[in-house]
Write a protein that holds these residues in place. Structure first.
Motif, PDB file in Angstrom:
ATOM      1  N   LEU A  58      49.698  46.415  32.693  1.00  0.00           N
ATOM      2  CA  LEU A  58      49.081  47.675  33.568  1.00  0.00           C
ATOM      3  C   LEU A  58      48.951  47.222  34.595  1.00  0.00           C
ATOM      4  N   PRO A  59      48.415  48.546  35.171  1.00  0.00           N
ATOM      5  CA  PRO A  59      48.800  48.402  37.015  1.00  0.00           C
ATOM      6  C   PRO A  59      47.132  48.051  36.985  1.00  0.00           C
ATOM      7  N   ASP A  60      46.428  47.970  36.571  1.00  0.00           N
ATOM      8  CA  ASP A  60      45.059  47.924  36.684  1.00  0.00           C
ATOM      9  C   ASP A  60      44.550  46.216  36.902  1.00  0.00           C
ATOM     10  N   ASP A  61      45.743  45.522  35.679  1.00  0.00           N
ATOM     11  CA  ASP A  61      46.156  44.205  35.436  1.00  0.00           C
ATOM     12  C   ASP A  61      47.032  43.713  36.208  1.00  0.00           C
ATOM     13  N   LEU A  62      47.371  43.944  37.720  1.00  0.00           N
ATOM     14  CA  LEU A  62      47.830  43.487  39.043  1.00  0.00           C
ATOM     15  C   LEU A  62      46.885  43.572  39.457  1.00  0.00           C
ATOM     16  N   ALA A  63      46.069  43.326  40.128  1.00  0.00           N
ATOM     17  CA  ALA A  63      44.448  44.085  41.126  1.00  0.00           C
ATOM     18  C   ALA A  63      44.167  42.879  41.908  1.00  0.00           C
ATOM     19  N   VAL A  64      44.711  42.842  42.138  1.00  0.00           N
ATOM     20  CA  VAL A  64      43.830  41.441  43.357  1.00  0.00           C
ATOM     21  C   VAL A  64      42.250  41.298  42.673  1.00  0.00           C
ATOM     22  N   SER A  65      41.113  40.422  43.013  1.00  0.00           N
ATOM     23  CA  SER A  65      40.312  40.213  42.485  1.00  0.00           C
ATOM     24  C   SER A  65      39.539  39.884  43.667  1.00  0.00           C
ATOM     25  N   LYS A  66      38.157  40.977  44.136  1.00  0.00           N
ATOM     26  CA  LYS A  66      37.379  40.491  44.771  1.00  0.00           C
ATOM     27  C   LYS A  66      37.337  38.875  45.356  1.00  0.00           C
ATOM     28  N   GLU A  67      36.763  38.414  44.370  1.00  0.00           N
ATOM     29  CA  GLU A  67      36.693  37.343  44.573  1.00  0.00           C
ATOM     30  C   GLU A  67      37.956  36.203  45.043  1.00  0.00           C
ATOM     31  N   VAL A  68      38.538  36.818  44.858  1.00  0.00           N
ATOM     32  CA  VAL A  68      40.186  35.787  45.884  1.00  0.00           C
ATOM     33  C   VAL A  68      39.592  36.117  47.084  1.00  0.00           C
ATOM     34  N   THR A  69      39.516  37.506  47.433  1.00  0.00           N
ATOM     35  CA  THR A  69      39.843  37.905  48.213  1.00  0.00           C
ATOM     36  C   THR A  69      38.743  38.204  49.440  1.00  0.00           C
ATOM     37  N   GLU A  70      37.222  37.908  49.049  1.00  0.00           N
ATOM     38  CA  GLU A  70      36.182  37.447  49.956  1.00  0.00           C
ATOM     39  C   GLU A  70      35.392  36.391  48.972  1.00  0.00           C
ATOM     40  N   GLU A  71      35.683  35.493  49.887  1.00  0.00           N
ATOM     41  CA  GLU A  71      34.370  34.422  49.423  1.00  0.00           C
ATOM     42  C   GLU A  71      33.224  35.282  49.803  1.00  0.00           C
ATOM     43  N   ASN A  72      32.377  34.474  48.914  1.00  0.00           N
ATOM     44  CA  ASN A  72      30.816  34.180  48.075  1.00  0.00           C
ATOM     45  C   ASN A  72      30.318  35.823  49.094  1.00  0.00           C
ATOM     46  N   ARG A  73      31.403  36.814  47.703  1.00  0.00           N
ATOM     47  CA  ARG A  73      30.902  37.760  47.674  1.00  0.00           C
ATOM     48  C   ARG A  73      29.280  38.136  47.149  1.00  0.00           C
ATOM     49  N   PHE A  74      28.725  39.660  47.362  1.00  0.00           N
ATOM     50  CA  PHE A  74      27.884  39.479  46.216  1.00  0.00           C
ATOM     51  C   PHE A  74      28.212  39.938  44.873  1.00  0.00           C
ATOM     52  N   GLY A  75      27.716  39.578  44.006  1.00  0.00           N
ATOM     53  CA  GLY A  75      28.076  39.586  42.632  1.00  0.00           C
ATOM     54  C   GLY A  75      29.011  39.141  42.465  1.00  0.00           C
ATOM     55  N   GLN A  76      29.729  38.206  42.725  1.00  0.00           N
ATOM     56  CA  GLN A  76      30.638  37.789  42.258  1.00  0.00           C
ATOM     57  C   GLN A  76      30.467  36.720  40.966  1.00  0.00           C
ATOM     58  N   GLY A  77      31.132  36.689  40.583  1.00  0.00           N
ATOM     59  CA  GLY A  77      31.029  36.509  38.787  1.00  0.00           C
ATOM     60  C   GLY A  77      31.474  37.260  37.337  1.00  0.00           C
ATOM     61  N   THR A  78      30.982  38.701  38.642  1.00  0.00           N
ATOM     62  CA  THR A  78      31.442  39.838  37.550  1.00  0.00           C
ATOM     63  C   THR A  78      32.413  40.344  37.404  1.00  0.00           C
ATOM     64  N   SER A  79      33.209  40.032  37.642  1.00  0.00           N
ATOM     65  CA  SER A  79      34.609  41.052  37.468  1.00  0.00           C
ATOM     66  C   SER A  79      35.276  40.417  36.755  1.00  0.00           C
ATOM     67  N   LYS A  80      36.688  41.104  35.894  1.00  0.00           N
ATOM     68  CA  LYS A  80      37.351  40.305  34.869  1.00  0.00           C
ATOM     69  C   LYS A  80      38.324  40.226  35.221  1.00  0.00           C
ATOM     70  N   LEU A  81      39.348  39.338  34.625  1.00  0.00           N
ATOM     71  CA  LEU A  81      40.343  38.345  34.888  1.00  0.00           C
ATOM     72  C   LEU A  81      41.430  39.364  34.086  1.00  0.00           C
ATOM     73  N   ALA A  82      42.363  39.359  34.349  1.00  0.00           N
ATOM     74  CA  ALA A  82      43.327  40.389  33.137  1.00  0.00           C
ATOM     75  C   ALA A  82      43.552  39.202  32.287  1.00  0.00           C
ATOM     76  N   TRP A  83      44.327  39.370  31.089  1.00  0.00           N
ATOM     77  CA  TRP A  83      44.216  38.877  29.562  1.00  0.00           C
ATOM     78  C   TRP A  83      45.524  38.073  29.793  1.00  0.00           C
ATOM     79  N   PHE A  84      46.209  37.498  30.574  1.00  0.00           N
ATOM     80  CA  PHE A  84      47.074  36.988  30.814  1.00  0.00           C
ATOM     81  C   PHE A  84      46.491  35.935  31.915  1.00  0.00           C
ATOM     82  N   TRP A  85      45.619  36.013  32.358  1.00  0.00           N
ATOM     83  CA  TRP A  85      44.919  34.600  33.297  1.00  0.00           C
ATOM     84  C   TRP A  85      44.030  33.965  32.215  1.00  0.00           C
TER      85      TRP A  85
END
Length: 82
Positions: free
Chosen positions: A55-82
């Protein structure tokens, strides 16, 4: 991401990003066609669960990848294929 130092660099960067996005969508289309073929060959099997639709949501870039030391890091869910 860093900002471009010139219009030329910005345009070149934008073109590179567009190339990458085009390649991603090309691979997604190939995957979806292969997935449909598998499901036609095995309609009652468990392949639909293993090979889910992308799905298009599966292709979204995680903020954990683009923003180092982001507040709340670790709460993002990766797409099923990762």
């Amino acid at each position: 991401f860093q900002t471009a130092n010139s219009t030329r660099e910005g345009t070149r960067t934008k073109k590179e990003i567009q190339k990458v996005v085009a390649r991603i969508y090309k691979h997604v289309r190939s995957y979806q066609r292969a997935r449909q073929a598998i499901l036609r060959l095995d309609p009652n099997g468990d392949m639909a669960e293993k090979y889910q639709e992308i799905l298009p949501d599966d292709l979204a870039v995680s903020k954990e990848v683009t923003e180092e030391n982001r507040f709340g890091q670790g709460t993002s869910k990766l797409a099923w294929f990762w």
